[in-house]
Design a protein around this motif. Structure first.
Motif, PDB file in Angstrom:
ATOM      1  N   TYR A  33      71.115  77.106  54.029  1.00  0.00           N
ATOM      2  CA  TYR A  33      71.719  76.160  53.081  1.00  0.00           C
ATOM      3  C   TYR A  33      72.686  76.966  52.213  1.00  0.00           C
ATOM      4  O   TYR A  33      73.448  77.748  52.726  1.00  0.00           O
ATOM      5  CB  TYR A  33      70.634  75.414  52.288  1.00  0.00           C
ATOM      6  CG  TYR A  33      69.745  74.609  53.199  1.00  0.00           C
ATOM      7  CD1 TYR A  33      70.206  73.463  53.815  1.00  0.00           C
ATOM      8  CD2 TYR A  33      68.458  75.042  53.508  1.00  0.00           C
ATOM      9  CE1 TYR A  33      69.410  72.739  54.689  1.00  0.00           C
ATOM     10  CE2 TYR A  33      67.655  74.324  54.384  1.00  0.00           C
ATOM     11  CZ  TYR A  33      68.142  73.179  54.967  1.00  0.00           C
ATOM     12  OH  TYR A  33      67.360  72.480  55.838  1.00  0.00           O
ATOM     13  N   THR A  40      69.251  61.414  50.360  1.00  0.00           N
ATOM     14  CA  THR A  40      68.823  60.259  51.172  1.00  0.00           C
ATOM     15  C   THR A  40      67.681  59.472  50.509  1.00  0.00           C
ATOM     16  O   THR A  40      67.736  58.241  50.396  1.00  0.00           O
ATOM     17  CB  THR A  40      68.379  60.744  52.567  1.00  0.00           C
ATOM     18  OG1 THR A  40      69.398  61.592  53.101  1.00  0.00           O
ATOM     19  CG2 THR A  40      68.134  59.596  53.508  1.00  0.00           C
ATOM     20  N   ASN A  79      65.837  74.501  40.497  1.00  0.00           N
ATOM     21  CA  ASN A  79      64.717  74.826  41.383  1.00  0.00           C
ATOM     22  C   ASN A  79      63.616  73.782  41.128  1.00  0.00           C
ATOM     23  O   ASN A  79      63.253  73.525  39.972  1.00  0.00           O
ATOM     24  CB  ASN A  79      64.205  76.236  41.033  1.00  0.00           C
ATOM     25  CG  ASN A  79      63.102  76.694  41.955  1.00  0.00           C
ATOM     26  OD1 ASN A  79      62.311  75.897  42.464  1.00  0.00           O
ATOM     27  ND2 ASN A  79      63.030  77.990  42.174  1.00  0.00           N
ATOM     28  N   CYS A  80      63.090  73.197  42.185  1.00  0.00           N
ATOM     29  CA  CYS A  80      62.147  72.082  41.992  1.00  0.00           C
ATOM     30  C   CYS A  80      60.892  72.502  41.236  1.00  0.00           C
ATOM     31  O   CYS A  80      60.274  71.681  40.553  1.00  0.00           O
ATOM     32  CB  CYS A  80      61.792  71.435  43.325  1.00  0.00           C
ATOM     33  SG  CYS A  80      60.995  72.522  44.493  1.00  0.00           S
ATOM     34  N   SER A 102      71.192  65.908  50.503  1.00  0.00           N
ATOM     35  CA  SER A 102      72.289  64.940  50.350  1.00  0.00           C
ATOM     36  C   SER A 102      71.859  63.663  49.627  1.00  0.00           C
ATOM     37  O   SER A 102      72.645  62.723  49.515  1.00  0.00           O
ATOM     38  CB  SER A 102      72.834  64.580  51.728  1.00  0.00           C
ATOM     39  OG  SER A 102      71.861  63.819  52.416  1.00  0.00           O
ATOM     40  N   HIS A 148      75.988  67.934  54.371  1.00  0.00           N
ATOM     41  CA  HIS A 148      74.705  68.659  54.337  1.00  0.00           C
ATOM     42  C   HIS A 148      74.256  68.853  55.788  1.00  0.00           C
ATOM     43  O   HIS A 148      74.353  67.917  56.596  1.00  0.00           O
ATOM     44  CB  HIS A 148      73.664  67.851  53.559  1.00  0.00           C
ATOM     45  CG  HIS A 148      72.398  68.610  53.299  1.00  0.00           C
ATOM     46  ND1 HIS A 148      71.468  68.868  54.286  1.00  0.00           N
ATOM     47  CD2 HIS A 148      71.926  69.200  52.183  1.00  0.00           C
ATOM     48  CE1 HIS A 148      70.471  69.562  53.772  1.00  0.00           C
ATOM     49  NE2 HIS A 148      70.725  69.781  52.500  1.00  0.00           N
ATOM     50  N   VAL A 178      65.292  79.383  47.119  1.00  0.00           N
ATOM     51  CA  VAL A 178      64.022  80.048  46.826  1.00  0.00           C
ATOM     52  C   VAL A 178      62.947  79.049  47.193  1.00  0.00           C
ATOM     53  O   VAL A 178      62.998  77.921  46.735  1.00  0.00           O
ATOM     54  CB  VAL A 178      63.898  80.332  45.309  1.00  0.00           C
ATOM     55  CG1 VAL A 178      62.686  81.185  45.004  1.00  0.00           C
ATOM     56  CG2 VAL A 178      65.180  80.915  44.764  1.00  0.00           C
ATOM     57  N   ASP A 184      67.892  69.495  43.638  1.00  0.00           N
ATOM     58  CA  ASP A 184      68.175  70.459  44.697  1.00  0.00           C
ATOM     59  C   ASP A 184      68.682  71.725  44.025  1.00  0.00           C
ATOM     60  O   ASP A 184      69.318  71.661  42.968  1.00  0.00           O
ATOM     61  CB  ASP A 184      69.199  69.929  45.704  1.00  0.00           C
ATOM     62  CG  ASP A 184      69.124  70.688  47.033  1.00  0.00           C
ATOM     63  OD1 ASP A 184      68.542  70.159  48.002  1.00  0.00           O
ATOM     64  OD2 ASP A 184      69.631  71.839  47.085  1.00  0.00           O
ATOM     65  N   PHE A 186      67.710  63.712  56.843  1.00  0.00           N
ATOM     66  CA  PHE A 186      66.884  62.824  57.667  1.00  0.00           C
ATOM     67  C   PHE A 186      67.436  61.401  57.563  1.00  0.00           C
ATOM     68  O   PHE A 186      68.218  61.096  56.657  1.00  0.00           O
ATOM     69  CB  PHE A 186      65.384  62.935  57.397  1.00  0.00           C
ATOM     70  CG  PHE A 186      64.870  62.825  55.992  1.00  0.00           C
ATOM     71  CD1 PHE A 186      65.343  61.884  55.095  1.00  0.00           C
ATOM     72  CD2 PHE A 186      63.835  63.655  55.562  1.00  0.00           C
ATOM     73  CE1 PHE A 186      64.835  61.780  53.818  1.00  0.00           C
ATOM     74  CE2 PHE A 186      63.319  63.572  54.280  1.00  0.00           C
ATOM     75  CZ  PHE A 186      63.827  62.621  53.406  1.00  0.00           C
TER      76      PHE A 186
END
Ligand SMILES: C[S@@+](CC[C@H](N)C(=O)[O-])C[C@H]1O[C@@H](n2cnc3c(N)ncnc32)[C@H](O)[C@@H]1O
Length: 263
Positions: free
Chosen positions: A40, A224, A12-13, A222, A192, A44, A240, A196
């Motif tokens: 997804y 990017t 979790n970030c 994914s 995914h 959270v 992620d 973007f």
């Protein structure tokens, strides 16, 4: 937690950011889950905590690029994007710019409204951005020309000889093709559901950072942003909450070659 740069964590970030020192990140390029448009792999999302941690870990003059759209709920746009931008502002970020990410293809058609083809890119800075390497584009005409100057009080247009430059700073509506060979030619990325374009991440990285700066994506999907940071000789850090997405991100980043940048 022993955190290392050039790594993508499955976490979790908020937990990852809490383990980071103050003022370490030069640039964040990220895109949160849009309302409840997608599940997804389950997530959270506590926007208040994410924004306040982002403020703490961003360097003075650092920038957060927050790419976001809105859900249309029974004909009513949620405006979650605006609410999130206001939250950044209330937390202390400057809303340095509100840019548009225009999609060249696959626009979202509505029967009773104009076709929707853009998302917002909020440019949130901690004070004044410390780096701005503007992307230039060619002007249609350049050289010395007689230009019509503003009308004077007499109502007459005055002509002046002025030099038109061969290049000008790009405007703040950025257009990208999406889908395979648009967003990326990397097929794995499409495992995914909401990536973007690589070029979007790269354009921001080149604009707001210099080589060896630290680029962060707290919801990297994914991968990017991390891939483009590595390609352009920046340090990267990503995470992620989904293990599957972190595996995709690692595959993509490991395959990517760092470009040799001379400076
Ligand atoms: C819009 S996607 C990002 C896509 C990414 N920009 C790309 O190009 O692949 C949002 C991501 O946020 C992740 N996510 C949601 N809540 C999270 C959280 N609290 N911590 C870390 N990741 C989270 C989801 O798993 C999802 O992959």
């Amino acid at each position: 937690m022993n955190m290392e740069f050039n790594t993508i964590y499955n976490i979790n970030c908020v937990s990852l950011m809490k383990s980071m020192d103050d003022c370490v990140v030069d640039l964040t390029v990220t895109s949160p889950p849009y309302d409840e448009l997608r599940n997804y792999n389950g997530y959270v999302f506590n926007c208040e905590e994410i924004v306040s941690q982002l403020y703490r870990i961003t360097k003075k003059g650092g920038v957060v690029v927050w790419v976001v759209g809105d859900k249309i709920n029974k004909g009513n746009r949620t405006l979650t994007s605006f609410k999130q931008a206001l939250l950044f502002q209330q937390t202390g970020f400057n809303v340095h710019d509100v840019m548009i990410y225009k999609k060249k293809n696959t626009p979202f058609m509505r029967s009773n409204a104009y076709t929707s083809c853009y998302e917002f890119m909020f440019i949130l800075s901690k004070g004044t951005p410390k780096t701005f390497n503007p992307i230039m584009e060619k002007t249609a005409r350049h050289g010395l020309e007689m230009l019509v100057h503003n009308k004077g009080a007499d109502g007459i247009n005055k002509k002046v000889l002025a030099e038109l430059k061969p290049e000008k700073v790009k405007n703040n509506v950025w257009e990208y093709a999406v889908g395979l060979n648009g967003s990326t030619n990397d097929k794995d990325a499409f495992k995914h559901p909401a990536i973007f374009p690589e070029k979007l991440a790269e354009d921001h990285i080149l604009t707001w950072t210099n080589p060896n700066d630290l680029v962060f994506d707290p919801m990297c999907g994914s991968g990017t942003t991390c891939k483009m940071a590595k390609k352009n000789a920046r340090l990267y850090l990503g995470c992620d909450i989904s293990e599957d997405y972190v595996n995709i991100a690692n595959t993509r980043v490991n395959r990517c070659q760092k470009e040799i940048i001379y400076f």
